[in-house]
Scaffold this motif. Structure first.
Motif, PDB file in Angstrom:
ATOM      1  N   THR A  67       0.819  -1.226   0.060  1.00 21.42           N
ATOM      2  CA  THR A  67      -0.086  -0.106   0.065  1.00 21.42           C
ATOM      3  C   THR A  67       0.862   1.224  -0.020  1.00 21.42           C
ATOM      4  N   ALA A  68       2.138   1.082  -0.218  1.00 15.86           N
ATOM      5  CA  ALA A  68       3.094   2.230  -0.265  1.00 15.86           C
ATOM      6  C   ALA A  68       2.955   3.213  -1.198  1.00 15.86           C
ATOM      7  N   SER A  69       3.429   4.426  -1.075  1.00 15.04           N
ATOM      8  CA  SER A  69       3.341   5.526  -2.187  1.00 15.04           C
ATOM      9  C   SER A  69       4.297   5.034  -3.328  1.00 15.04           C
ATOM     10  N   GLY A  70       4.257   5.677  -4.419  1.00 16.16           N
ATOM     11  CA  GLY A  70       5.099   5.640  -5.469  1.00 16.16           C
ATOM     12  C   GLY A  70       6.588   5.797  -5.059  1.00 16.16           C
ATOM     13  N   ALA A  71       6.688   7.039  -4.368  1.00 18.46           N
ATOM     14  CA  ALA A  71       7.819   7.493  -3.707  1.00 18.46           C
ATOM     15  C   ALA A  71       8.663   6.400  -2.748  1.00 18.46           C
ATOM     16  N   VAL A  72       7.679   5.665  -2.115  1.00 18.47           N
ATOM     17  CA  VAL A  72       8.172   4.906  -1.184  1.00 18.47           C
ATOM     18  C   VAL A  72       8.814   3.618  -1.804  1.00 18.47           C
ATOM     19  N   ARG A  73       8.044   3.383  -2.675  1.00 16.98           N
ATOM     20  CA  ARG A  73       8.373   1.984  -3.580  1.00 16.98           C
ATOM     21  C   ARG A  73       9.794   2.336  -4.275  1.00 16.98           C
ATOM     22  N   ALA A  74       9.710   3.477  -5.069  1.00 13.96           N
ATOM     23  CA  ALA A  74      11.142   3.741  -5.734  1.00 13.96           C
ATOM     24  C   ALA A  74      12.281   3.743  -4.901  1.00 13.96           C
ATOM     25  N   ALA A  75      12.015   4.332  -3.430  1.00 10.82           N
ATOM     26  CA  ALA A  75      13.212   4.354  -2.431  1.00 10.82           C
ATOM     27  C   ALA A  75      13.640   3.055  -1.958  1.00 10.82           C
ATOM     28  N   SER A  76      12.502   2.067  -2.091  1.00 16.24           N
ATOM     29  CA  SER A  76      12.785   1.088  -1.505  1.00 16.24           C
ATOM     30  C   SER A  76      13.605  -0.049  -2.584  1.00 16.24           C
ATOM     31  N   ALA A  77      13.157   0.309  -3.831  1.00 16.64           N
ATOM     32  CA  ALA A  77      14.041  -0.405  -4.856  1.00 16.64           C
ATOM     33  C   ALA A  77      15.464   0.021  -5.024  1.00 16.64           C
ATOM     34  N   VAL A  78      15.721   1.399  -4.788  1.00 19.50           N
ATOM     35  CA  VAL A  78      17.072   1.811  -4.476  1.00 19.50           C
ATOM     36  C   VAL A  78      17.727   1.164  -3.247  1.00 19.50           C
ATOM     37  N   LEU A  79      17.081   1.158  -2.273  1.00 17.48           N
ATOM     38  CA  LEU A  79      17.542   0.452  -1.020  1.00 17.48           C
ATOM     39  C   LEU A  79      18.116  -0.887  -1.147  1.00 17.48           C
ATOM     40  N   ILE A  80      17.094  -1.665  -1.902  1.00 16.19           N
ATOM     41  CA  ILE A  80      17.168  -3.251  -2.049  1.00 16.19           C
ATOM     42  C   ILE A  80      18.142  -3.430  -2.890  1.00 16.19           C
ATOM     43  N   PHE A  81      18.531  -2.642  -4.150  1.00 15.84           N
ATOM     44  CA  PHE A  81      19.717  -2.696  -5.079  1.00 15.84           C
ATOM     45  C   PHE A  81      20.738  -2.521  -4.240  1.00 15.84           C
ATOM     46  N   GLY A  82      21.184  -1.524  -3.187  1.00 13.84           N
ATOM     47  CA  GLY A  82      22.257  -1.083  -2.345  1.00 13.84           C
ATOM     48  C   GLY A  82      22.675  -2.490  -1.714  1.00 13.84           C
ATOM     49  N   LEU A  83      21.407  -2.958  -1.001  1.00 14.41           N
ATOM     50  CA  LEU A  83      21.740  -4.030   0.131  1.00 14.41           C
ATOM     51  C   LEU A  83      22.019  -5.335  -0.825  1.00 14.41           C
ATOM     52  N   SER A  84      21.400  -5.486  -1.935  1.00 16.02           N
ATOM     53  CA  SER A  84      21.760  -6.791  -2.804  1.00 16.02           C
ATOM     54  C   SER A  84      23.315  -6.492  -3.220  1.00 16.02           C
ATOM     55  N   LEU A  85      23.715  -5.475  -3.699  1.00 18.45           N
ATOM     56  CA  LEU A  85      25.210  -5.212  -4.104  1.00 18.45           C
ATOM     57  C   LEU A  85      26.017  -5.455  -2.884  1.00 18.45           C
ATOM     58  N   LEU A  86      25.750  -4.981  -1.753  1.00 17.14           N
ATOM     59  CA  LEU A  86      26.504  -5.328  -0.568  1.00 17.14           C
ATOM     60  C   LEU A  86      26.501  -6.667  -0.138  1.00 17.14           C
ATOM     61  N   ALA A  87      25.451  -7.411  -0.299  1.00 13.86           N
ATOM     62  CA  ALA A  87      25.370  -9.010   0.066  1.00 13.86           C
ATOM     63  C   ALA A  87      26.158  -9.703  -1.087  1.00 13.86           C
ATOM     64  N   ALA A  88      26.213  -9.153  -2.278  1.00 11.57           N
ATOM     65  CA  ALA A  88      26.861  -9.830  -3.248  1.00 11.57           C
ATOM     66  C   ALA A  88      28.176  -9.610  -3.138  1.00 11.57           C
ATOM     67  N   TRP A  89      28.794  -8.449  -2.645  1.00  8.89           N
ATOM     68  CA  TRP A  89      30.293  -8.204  -2.520  1.00  8.89           C
ATOM     69  C   TRP A  89      30.613  -9.100  -1.310  1.00  8.89           C
ATOM     70  N   ALA A  90      29.995  -9.300  -0.200  1.00  8.54           N
ATOM     71  CA  ALA A  90      30.311 -10.066   0.864  1.00  8.54           C
ATOM     72  C   ALA A  90      30.352 -11.428   0.387  1.00  8.54           C
ATOM     73  N   VAL A  91      29.343 -12.064  -0.308  1.00  8.01           N
ATOM     74  CA  VAL A  91      29.438 -13.457  -0.595  1.00  8.01           C
ATOM     75  C   VAL A  91      30.642 -13.642  -1.674  1.00  8.01           C
ATOM     76  N   SER A  92      30.931 -12.611  -2.469  1.00  6.88           N
ATOM     77  CA  SER A  92      32.046 -12.872  -3.478  1.00  6.88           C
ATOM     78  C   SER A  92      33.447 -12.875  -2.655  1.00  6.88           C
ATOM     79  N   VAL A  93      33.519 -11.985  -1.708  1.00  6.70           N
ATOM     80  CA  VAL A  93      34.780 -11.975  -0.852  1.00  6.70           C
ATOM     81  C   VAL A  93      34.978 -13.155   0.044  1.00  6.70           C
ATOM     82  N   LEU A  94      33.889 -13.613   0.765  1.00  8.81           N
ATOM     83  CA  LEU A  94      33.993 -14.581   1.865  1.00  8.81           C
ATOM     84  C   LEU A  94      33.755 -15.842   1.432  1.00  8.81           C
TER      85      LEU A  94
END
Length: 391
Positions: free
Chosen positions: A333-360
């Motif tokens: 039920t979130a607004s479009g702005a919240v959904r867009a911000a969520s997508a950016v946040l999730i991309f950043g978290l995914s990239l951080l997790a990917a870096w950790a999995v790659s390194v470790l």
């Protein structure tokens, strides 16, 4: 895809140069898959009929996976070691993919259990063993960490690669482009075979096809092997004495025309048939840029770094996307702005997790179990480096 259209004859190339543009393009494909999944998870309202953005997202995710399969065949053929033993090749590939798969498989089980879900043994075991894509059952091949179905296909490709590269090397150089064209046409013919071979009812979800038709075209390892073989043929054609004249200015318009066409053709053809030739041109354009040493955005240092973590990114992004967005907006039920911000946040978290999995996980496992006796250095070209390719 005739030889005259894409290449000119020259002395054979050494297979030594690292294909940095293709490394960068790996992340472009992985990001396309992420963006598609993010749209479907965050914005999609569940209605497919006349929903052009949803269909674009669906086609983009599927074409991204097709690009991975084609690219995998190309890079492995390009970097194949003369005299390499099948067992050594399989060990390197297993060291590359399986530890990351095992870690994300376990993480997925934990997250599913944490959110109150359950996974049956008939789902978890085939997934762990990377044989789930051989099953035409949706809740088997799409189980646990759903994106690993494509890794099941890749595992089969790797198993077959020593035989395939042996056979392709026996093809006369003058016939390699003809064989590549035949492989591309075979990919285009797969939807027709599925339409004829399988019943047209009942429909699969809201799609205008049945589950077995969809599985045969999109998931079945034997049919997806055709794209992998196409990649091998393209690499050997270039290595056996041709310089690629395809440029990004050729491949990108082909892609731009292919996507609108994919929205107009029957659904099974949109999955991979329409875009297989544009994707092949994109691989040739990237390889050509690296052979010539041409500047390209996808071979810059940041893009190469992103390409190096793209396999881990692909393997973790669905887990992060699904479980993070549930915490943010479970009721959708979130607004479009919240959904867009969520997508950016999730991309950043995914990239951080990917870096950790790659390194470790990925890099230590590759060093520990994937190392072997290096081949003799070629007299020309850059130092040899076998770059892993994902998914």
């Amino acid at each position: 895809m005739s030889g005259d259209a894409v290449a000119t004859a020259v002395p054979p190339l050494p297979s030594a140069a690292r294909l940095l543009s293709l490394t960068g393009l790996r992340f472009v494909a992985a990001f396309a898959v992420f963006a598609s999944h993010a749209y479907l998870a965050i914005w999609f309202d569940g209605v497919w009929e006349e929903n052009t953005p949803a269909m674009v997202a669906l086609i983009t995710a599927r074409s991204g996976v097709g690009f991975f399969f084609l690219l995998s065949g190309f890079v492995l053929a390009w970097s194949a070691r003369p005299g390499d033993k099948a067992a050594s090749f399989w060990r390197r590939r297993a060291a590359k993919i399986y530890p990351v798969h095992a870690v994300t498989w376990f993480a997925a089980l934990v997250m599913i259990n944490w959110t109150g879900g359950q996974v049956a043994a008939r789902q978890a075991v085939p997934n762990l063993l990377l044989v789930q894509s051989w099953s035409p059952t949706f809740d088997v091949y799409d189980s646990v960490n759903g994106v690993s179905w494509s890794l099941s296909c890749e595992a089969f490709f790797y198993l077959a690669f020593p035989l395939l590269i042996h056979l392709v090397r026996r093809i006369p150089a003058r016939l390699l482009w003809v064989c590549a064209g035949a492989a591309a046409l075979s990919v285009i013919a797969v939807p027709l075979i599925a339409t004829v071979a399988f019943s047209s009812e009942p429909k699969f979800f809201a799609f205008p096809v049945t589950l077995h038709q969809y599985w045969f075209v999109y998931v079945f390892p034997l049919t997806r092997l055709l794209e992998f073989v196409l990649g091998i043929l393209l690499a050997r054609a270039v290595l056996e004495g041709t310089r690629v004249t395809v440029r990004f200015r050729h491949a990108l318009p082909a892609l731009a025309l292919g996507y609108p066409l994919a929205l107009q053709v029957p659904f099974l053809y949109a999955i991979s048939a329409v875009l297989v030739i544009p994707m092949a041109l994109l691989v040739l354009a990237g390889a050509g840029a690296d052979i010539r040493g041409s500047a390209s955005l996808v071979r810059t240092r940041p893009m190469v770094w992103l390409g190096d973590v793209s396999f881990a990114f692909y393997m973790v992004h669905m887990l992060v996307l699904t479980h993070t967005y549930r915490l943010i907006d479970e009721a959708h039920t979130a607004s479009g702005a919240v959904r867009a911000a969520s997508a950016v946040l999730i991309f950043g978290l995914s990239l951080l997790a990917a870096w950790a999995v790659s390194v470790l996980v990925e890099r230590p496992a590759t060093r520990r179990w994937g190392a072997g006796r290096p081949p003799a250095r070629p007299r020309t070209g850059a130092p040899f480096e076998e770059k892993p390719v994902g998914p």
